[in-house]
Design a protein around this motif. Structure first.
Motif, PDB file in Angstrom:
ATOM      1  N   ILE A  96       0.861  -1.175   0.000  1.00  0.00           N
ATOM      2  CA  ILE A  96       0.000   0.000   0.000  1.00  0.00           C
ATOM      3  C   ILE A  96       0.896   1.223   0.000  1.00  0.00           C
ATOM      4  CG2 ILE A  96      -1.809   1.267   1.211  1.00  0.00           C
ATOM      5  CD1 ILE A  96      -2.750  -1.246   2.445  1.00  0.00           C
ATOM      6  N   GLY A  97       0.930   1.913  -1.133  1.00  0.00           N
ATOM      7  CA  GLY A  97       1.818   3.055  -1.249  1.00  0.00           C
ATOM      8  C   GLY A  97       3.257   2.623  -1.073  1.00  0.00           C
ATOM      9  N   ARG A  98       3.952   3.239  -0.155  1.00  0.00           N
ATOM     10  CA  ARG A  98       5.352   2.834   0.057  1.00  0.00           C
ATOM     11  C   ARG A  98       5.462   1.789   1.141  1.00  0.00           C
ATOM     12  NH1 ARG A  98       7.586   8.239   3.239  1.00  0.00           N
ATOM     13  NH2 ARG A  98       5.812   8.347   4.656  1.00  0.00           N
ATOM     14  N   GLU A  99       4.337   1.389   1.687  1.00  0.00           N
ATOM     15  CA  GLU A  99       4.369   0.373   2.753  1.00  0.00           C
ATOM     16  C   GLU A  99       4.053  -1.001   2.204  1.00  0.00           C
ATOM     17  OE1 GLU A  99       2.926   1.215   6.682  1.00  0.00           O
ATOM     18  OE2 GLU A  99       2.318   3.221   6.084  1.00  0.00           O
ATOM     19  N   ARG A 100       4.676  -1.989   2.804  1.00  0.00           N
ATOM     20  CA  ARG A 100       4.414  -3.390   2.451  1.00  0.00           C
ATOM     21  C   ARG A 100       3.952  -4.120   3.696  1.00  0.00           C
ATOM     22  NH1 ARG A 100       6.768  -5.904  -1.764  1.00  0.00           N
ATOM     23  NH2 ARG A 100       7.375  -7.580  -0.372  1.00  0.00           N
ATOM     24  N   ILE A 101       2.665  -4.337   3.769  1.00  0.00           N
ATOM     25  CA  ILE A 101       2.065  -4.924   4.968  1.00  0.00           C
ATOM     26  C   ILE A 101       2.137  -6.451   4.908  1.00  0.00           C
ATOM     27  CG2 ILE A 101       0.020  -4.983   6.422  1.00  0.00           C
ATOM     28  CD1 ILE A 101       1.230  -2.237   6.063  1.00  0.00           C
ATOM     29  N   ASN A 102       2.647  -7.034   5.977  1.00  0.00           N
ATOM     30  CA  ASN A 102       2.783  -8.488   6.061  1.00  0.00           C
ATOM     31  C   ASN A 102       1.605  -9.089   6.816  1.00  0.00           C
ATOM     32  OD1 ASN A 102       5.824  -8.916   5.144  1.00  0.00           O
ATOM     33  ND2 ASN A 102       5.725  -7.081   6.411  1.00  0.00           N
ATOM     34  N   HIS A 103       0.914  -9.994   6.153  1.00  0.00           N
ATOM     35  CA  HIS A 103      -0.234 -10.668   6.750  1.00  0.00           C
ATOM     36  C   HIS A 103       0.120 -12.113   7.069  1.00  0.00           C
ATOM     37  CE1 HIS A 103      -3.278  -7.544   5.501  1.00  0.00           C
ATOM     38  NE2 HIS A 103      -2.292  -7.254   4.684  1.00  0.00           N
ATOM     39  N   LEU A 104      -0.325 -12.587   8.219  1.00  0.00           N
ATOM     40  CA  LEU A 104      -0.113 -13.987   8.569  1.00  0.00           C
ATOM     41  C   LEU A 104      -1.057 -14.876   7.764  1.00  0.00           C
ATOM     42  CD1 LEU A 104       1.407 -15.933  10.464  1.00  0.00           C
ATOM     43  CD2 LEU A 104      -0.503 -15.723  12.058  1.00  0.00           C
ATOM     44  N   GLU A 105      -0.524 -15.990   7.293  1.00  0.00           N
ATOM     45  CA  GLU A 105      -1.335 -16.978   6.567  1.00  0.00           C
ATOM     46  C   GLU A 105      -1.295 -18.294   7.343  1.00  0.00           C
ATOM     47  OE1 GLU A 105      -3.142 -16.387   4.009  1.00  0.00           O
ATOM     48  OE2 GLU A 105      -2.423 -14.387   3.466  1.00  0.00           O
ATOM     49  N   PRO A 106      -2.167 -18.406   8.352  1.00  0.00           N
ATOM     50  CA  PRO A 106      -2.047 -19.551   9.275  1.00  0.00           C
ATOM     51  C   PRO A 106      -2.333 -20.890   8.611  1.00  0.00           C
ATOM     52  CG  PRO A 106      -3.630 -17.900  10.047  1.00  0.00           C
ATOM     53  CD  PRO A 106      -3.336 -17.599   8.627  1.00  0.00           C
ATOM     54  N   LEU A 107      -2.990 -20.851   7.461  1.00  0.00           N
ATOM     55  CA  LEU A 107      -3.350 -22.109   6.814  1.00  0.00           C
ATOM     56  C   LEU A 107      -2.113 -22.934   6.457  1.00  0.00           C
ATOM     57  CD1 LEU A 107      -5.768 -23.741   5.928  1.00  0.00           C
ATOM     58  CD2 LEU A 107      -5.605 -22.695   3.676  1.00  0.00           C
ATOM     59  N   ALA A 108      -1.004 -22.235   6.215  1.00  0.00           N
ATOM     60  CA  ALA A 108       0.225 -22.950   5.845  1.00  0.00           C
ATOM     61  C   ALA A 108       0.686 -23.868   6.978  1.00  0.00           C
ATOM     62  CB  ALA A 108       1.325 -21.955   5.505  1.00  0.00           C
ATOM     63  N   LEU A 109       0.287 -23.533   8.196  1.00  0.00           N
ATOM     64  CA  LEU A 109       0.705 -24.340   9.340  1.00  0.00           C
ATOM     65  C   LEU A 109       0.019 -25.700   9.362  1.00  0.00           C
ATOM     66  CD1 LEU A 109       0.753 -21.592  12.110  1.00  0.00           C
ATOM     67  CD2 LEU A 109       2.706 -22.760  11.127  1.00  0.00           C
ATOM     68  N   LYS A 110      -0.972 -25.850   8.493  1.00  0.00           N
ATOM     69  CA  LYS A 110      -1.695 -27.121   8.490  1.00  0.00           C
ATOM     70  C   LYS A 110      -0.787 -28.284   8.085  1.00  0.00           C
ATOM     71  CE  LYS A 110      -5.986 -29.326   7.172  1.00  0.00           C
ATOM     72  NZ  LYS A 110      -5.286 -30.563   7.557  1.00  0.00           N
ATOM     73  N   SER A 111       0.229 -28.007   7.261  1.00  0.00           N
ATOM     74  CA  SER A 111       1.162 -29.075   6.881  1.00  0.00           C
ATOM     75  C   SER A 111       1.823 -29.658   8.121  1.00  0.00           C
ATOM     76  CB  SER A 111       2.245 -28.535   5.956  1.00  0.00           C
ATOM     77  OG  SER A 111       1.792 -27.416   5.250  1.00  0.00           O
ATOM     78  N   ILE A 112       2.140 -28.758   9.068  1.00  0.00           N
ATOM     79  CA  ILE A 112       2.756 -29.217  10.313  1.00  0.00           C
ATOM     80  C   ILE A 112       1.769 -30.091  11.076  1.00  0.00           C
ATOM     81  CG2 ILE A 112       3.936 -28.496  12.412  1.00  0.00           C
ATOM     82  CD1 ILE A 112       5.368 -27.446  10.086  1.00  0.00           C
TER      83      ILE A 112
END
Lengths: 109, 109
Positions: free
Chosen positions: B61-77
């Motif tokens: 967003i503009g000059r910012e890069r917001i990091n969002h958690l994607e918890p679904l990836a943890l399902k492999s664990i």
DNA sequence: TATATAGGGCACCATAAGGTTTCATAAGAG
DNA sequence: CTCTTATGAAACCTTATGGTGCCCTATATA
């Protein structure tokens, strides 16, 4: 004992394969390294790391040292996951918190 | 995409802390590094590893890069754990029925 | 326009991790 | 007792990892 030791232990693919091996049957160092394309000392190092994470226990019989899987140690991972897993799996965390709530109300009353 | 990338991503304590941070709120790199005693490039590297394991997504967003958690990836664990978790799952359900029995006898008396 | 802010990217460094070879020891087998 | 087998342990090599400092670009804002 530290949680970090467990996360580190399962981070390596070889060690996860060792875990898979020991899940079906306890084995000595030589028997384990027979399954891998690497030397015995390398496997022995992996075993030491697994032992440090309490993922395996060693039982010495004569000159053999049999490595047993200790799956209970993996529960720390499960616990950590439970902070995020509600996203896809409500069931288990609900069960867990239900038990914990019942326990706390029981001890309080 | 690879399972190894995820195991590797959660192996580092700093990265697990980042996951914990992002669980409550999406944040930019600077905001994240403000929580740690290390420089921004170091945090940025951790974020890149988390991104490689699909544990976070980035929204510019503009000059910012917001990091969002994607918890679904943890399902492999979770899936991997499920191969071994029956060991303590039995214990847990036993505990559950024990408690429920105690509770029912309590309410009956 | 000038300037502060958010972030990427690269060069570099120290240590940890994963592997090998080699040697030493302890316990069964002949 | 001798030989083989199961393992531990040390020394060493190579690459990965986690960190730094420095410089660059892009977007807000005074």
């Amino acid at each position: 004992m530290s949680e970090q030791a467990i996360f580190q232990a399962i981070a390596d693919p070889t060690r996860r394969e060792i875990i898979s091996l020991l899940a079906s049957k306890p084995l000595g160092v030589n028997a384990i390294s027979a399954h891998f394309d690497m030397t015995r000392p390398a496997v022995a190092k992996h075993l030491k790391i697994l032992e440090r994470g309490n993922l395996i226990s060693v039982q010495a019989i004569g000159r053999e040292r049999i490595n047993h899987l200790e799956p209970l140690a993996l529960k720390s991972i499960e616990d950590w996951l439970s902070h995020y897993s509600h996203f896809w799996d409500v069931k288990l965390s609900t069960l867990k918190s239900t038990i914990e709530n019942k326990l706390s109300t029981e001890t309080k009353s």
